[in-house]
Each structure stands twice: as structure tokens, then as C-alpha cells.
Design an enzyme around this catalytic site. Structure first.
Site, PDB file in Angstrom:
ATOM      1  N   GLU A  89       0.824  -1.218   0.000  1.00 14.02           N
ATOM      2  CA  GLU A  89       0.000   0.000   0.000  1.00 14.02           C
ATOM      3  C   GLU A  89       0.854   1.263   0.000  1.00 14.02           C
ATOM      4  O   GLU A  89       0.375   2.347   0.309  1.00 14.02           O
ATOM      5  CB  GLU A  89      -0.965  -0.017   1.200  1.00 14.02           C
ATOM      6  N   LYS A  97     -15.857  -1.715   3.803  1.00 11.74           N
ATOM      7  CA  LYS A  97     -15.255  -2.022   2.499  1.00 11.74           C
ATOM      8  C   LYS A  97     -16.380  -2.571   1.634  1.00 11.74           C
ATOM      9  O   LYS A  97     -16.939  -3.630   1.944  1.00 11.74           O
ATOM     10  CB  LYS A  97     -14.187  -3.100   2.651  1.00 11.74           C
TER      11      LYS A  97
END
Ligand code: PGA
Ligand code: ZN
Length: 435
Positions: free
Chosen positions: A206, A338
Site C-alpha cells: 500500500e 469495504k
């Protein structure tokens, strides 16, 4: 009208270079919507599953079956529906695949389609996506406080360290733009420290620095040093947050810290995290215990839930029923949202609503496999969620989301910046921004 006349899918590629699904919706008015499904690496056991082809081709990860489901099953059922009515569209998708985990159609297909329809609905109304989300959810929009990764670990860094995300938040900032400036200084200060120690070894999935440490504590210590080197006092404008992602190294109440070559039981793990909460200005902690460790999550929240935001990710998998059960149990005091864990926008909004009803905060989150898609910047803003977690401060699939928030901040009728209000727990708004 805003009737869906065409729905198509294509294979595109995510930030890890893996195939994923893009969906594109066209309405009778000519308005369009397009979205790309993200993909997790440290997935919860109970979340929606991606449909992948298996076999030797592309490491088994190709999405031909998901695209076939989109083309042959989903598209005919959605044609003729009103794209502004997200609930009806998502109900139609769920009727085709009532399984919680979207095993028939694939969570990658349903997520891309549901998000593409969300975009088309906003376009049909002629409003920004965040406004459309707020209309659907009945929420007050708020520009979120970012949670930004400085070191990436766990499944995103070859398990080099046990803990998955070492992040900073800047609740003391007065604007989103100021958060970006302060984070820039902290991120590069951390890189300078690693370089000086001969430990600079690139970045994790990330975009956070690769965690070349000999203990989890050393990572925390280095993070505090970086904050200080960036001329900030840790615990004042800047605080720390962690995603322990404990399910990745703990099952059945036994946590194996590979880096330190020791194992802890649930009580030992809670005590260890408690010592970290005493030693460092940690304001939020995600999945401190495993997804199967209900007693541990309840005990952790009981002991520390009044001073830290306890966020359930793998533990809640964006599921309204699991959120309601956790509220009953007293496990967690915030939910990670999410969309692809749920598989449709409506189910994700339902999970956020269940949290809101209990006075919990919500953290809208990206996945470790991402793309240029910026839907979540709008979903976080529209929901007035409080926090947005996207990964680090490099790589365009991450920066795209932060940059989109800057555009929202600049737009007409921009919602206010959450700042310290983003950090709520037990329904209380944290106003000091400190530790
Ligand atoms: P994932 O990780 O996208 O790899 O599941 C993100 C998180 O655990 O928050
Ligand atoms: Zn997580």
C-alpha cells in the site's frame, strides 16, 4: 428517466498487477457510470469472495467467470431498472445470488456493477457522487479524517513484521490539505530515518515503507521518531493508529508473533496491546484480536474502548448483522466499511447505518489491491463516516483517493472537514486531538 440500457464488463489490472473487473453502465439519458473492483490480501473469512478462474493461466487469478456472470446473469436482470434507485438495483443483484458471500456471481462482479450504478445514479441526478451517497444513506456529509500508512507490514510486506499497518492521523489539522502537508513531512522523515540506518528497502503493497525492523515495538518507536523529526509532538496534532490484522497470525486464541518468535494467548495479546497504548499515543486500533476471538474482542473493548477507537474489519466484514451482534456483545466501537466485503453498495451502507445507530464511527477503507477508482473518497464523504483509510502517501492508486478528497474540498458546497470529530468512540466526539 434514468433507466439502465447497457451494462458491460471488462478485464482491467489492479495495483498489484492482478486482473480485476471493471463495470460500465449506460442509461437511456446517455449518462454513464464506471467502477473497478478492488481486491484484499488479508481477507476476512466471512467476506464476499471474488470469482477467479483457477488453473495455471495468470496464476489462477483471471476473472473470466466473473465477467461471464456480469454479462450473462447480471446485465439482463438490471436492464430497465432506474439507476438512481440503488436499493432496487442491489436487491436485484442479491436476488440472483442470495449467498452472503456472493459465491455464485463473485463479489468482484457484484461490487464493480453496484459501484458503477452508484456513479450512473449520481450522473443522472447531476450531483456529485458524495451527495448521491448522502441522499441514499440519509447522512450529513463530512470530509473524512485520513488514516495514512507510514510502514506497511503483515500480509502486505511478506509478513516481515506481524502488525499490518502503522499509520498516522492528524486530528489537530484544520483542513484536509493541511493533513496532506503534515503527512508528507512524516512520511519522508520516516524514509530518512530508515535510509540513515541502512534499512531502506522499498515500499510494501500500500506504499508504506517496507518494515525492516527487529520488533513490532521498534516500528512504533521509529514512527514516533518520524513524527518528531517532522516537527510535530506525538499525541498533540498527530496520533498513531494500528491495524493489527490479528486474524493473520492468530487462531483459536493463540497469537504467534513470528518476528519475536513467541506465542501469546488472548490475555497476553490484550496485555501487550495495553502496554503499547500506555507507551505510545495510539488513538485507533483495528482487529486487535482474531476474527474468531469474540471473548477477546469484548474484553479488549471493555478495557480500552473508552480511550481508543476499536475498529472491526475482519471481525465485522461490513455486515450489518455482525455489527448489530457486536454492539450487543460490546465488541468494537467502530466498523471498517469495504464495499467489496459486502458485495453491494446497499449492504455496505446498511453496515454503516447499523454502526451509526449505535453511536459508532465508521472508517471507509480501500483494499491492498486497488486502482485509479476513487469511489471510496465520495462514499466516506457522503456517509460523514469520520475516517478514510486508503494506504500510504505514495503510489497513484492511493494518492488518487487523497487527491479526490482535495477536489471535493474545493467544490461548490463542499462539506466541512471532520478533523478531530473523525475520531469518535462510544458516541463521544473527541475534541482535544491528543492522546
Ligand atoms: P486487505 O487489507 O485489503 O489486504 O484485506 C486491508 C485491511 O486489512 O484493512
Ligand atoms: Zn484491516
Amino acid at each position: 428517466m434514468a433507466t439502465i440500457t447497457a451494462l458491460t464488463g471488462r478485464r482491467v489490472w489492479d495495483s498489484r498487477g492482478r486482473p480485476t473487473v471493471e463495470a460500465e453502465v449506460v442509461l437511456d439519458t446517455g449518462a454513464r457510470g464506471r467502477a473497478i473492483a478492488p481486491a484484499g490480501a488479508s481477507r476476512g473469512l466471512r467476506e464476499a469472495v471474488d470469482l477467479r478462474d483457477g488453473g495455471p493461466h495468470l496464476g489462477g487469478r483471471d476473472v473470466g467467470r466473473a465477467l461471464a456472470a456480469l454479462r450473462e446473469v447480471i446485465a439482463p436482470a438490471l436492464t430497465g431498472l432506474d439507476a438512481r434507485d440503488q436499493q432496487a438495483v442491489d436487491a436485484a443483484i442479491r436476488a440472483l445470488d442470495p449467498s452472503r458471500m456472493k459465491e455464485r456471481l463473485g463479489g468482484n462482479a457484484t461490487t464493480a456493477v453496484s459501484l458503477a450504478v452508484l456513479h450512473a445514479g449520481a450522473a443522472a441526478k447531476g450531483v456529485p457522487l458524495w451527495r448521491h451517497v448522502a441522499d441514499l444513506a440519509g447522512t450529513v456529509p463530512l470530509l473524512p479524517l485520513p488514516e495514512i500508512q507510514i510502514f506497511g507490514g503483515g500480509a502486505h510486506a511478506g509478513r516481515r513484521v506481524d502488525i499490518q499497518d502503522f499509520m498516522v492521523m492528524v486530528p489537530g489539522a484544520t483542513s484536509f490539505d493541511e493533513v496532506m502537508e503534515i503527512t508528507h513531512d512524516i512520511y519522508f522523515a520516516a524514509g530518512d530515518i530508515m535510509a540513515r540506518r541502512g534499512r531502506l528497502a522499498g515500499v510494501a503493497d500500500e506504499g508504506g515503507w517496507w518494515p525492516e525492523f527487529s520488533s513490532n515495538e521498534e516500528a512504533l518507536e521509529t514512527l514516533v521518531e518520524a513524527i518528531t523529526l517532522a516537527s510535530e509532538k506525538p499525541g498533540e496534532r498527530v496520533v498513531i493508529s494500528l491495524d493489527v490484522a490479528a486474524s493473520e497470525f492468530g487462531q483459536a486464541g493463540r497469537y504467534r508473533l513470528a518476528l519475536e518468535d513467541r506465542a501469546l494467548d488472548t490475555g497476553g495479546m490484550i496485555d501487550l496491546l495495553g502496554r503499547w497504548l500506555d507507551a505510545w499515543p495510539i488513538a485507533a486500533i483495528e482487529d486487535p484480536l482474531g476474527e474468531d476471538d469474540r471473548a477477546g474482542m469484548v474484553e479488549f473493548t471493555r478495557r480500552f474502548g473508552d480511550k481508543v477507537q476499536v475498529i472491526g474489519d475482519d471481525y465485522l466484514v461490513t455486515d450489518a448483522a455482525l455489527v448489530r451482534a457486536a454492539v450487543q456483545d460490546g465488541a468494537c466501537n467502530a466498523v471498517l466499511v469495504k464495499v467489496n466485503q459486502a458485495g453491494t453498495v446497499t449492504e455496505a451502507l446498511d453496515a454503516a447505518a447499523a454502526a451509526r445507530g449505535a453511536g459508532w464511527a465508521a472508517v471507509v477503507s480501500a483494499r491492498s489491491g486497488e486502482s485509479e477508482d476513487v469511489s471510496i473518497s465520495h462514499i466516506a464523504t457522503g456517509l460523514g463516516a469520520g475516517l478514510l483509510k486508503v494506504g500510504s502517501f505514495t503510489r497513484s492508486e492511493r494518492m488518487a483517493k487523497w487527491n479526490e478528497c482535495l477536489r471535493i474540498a474545493d467544490s461548490a458546497d463542499a462539506p466541512p472537514f471532520a478533523g478531530a470529530r473523525g475520531l469518535r468512540f462510544r458516541g463521544v466526539s473527541r475534541s482535544d486531538g491528543g492522546s
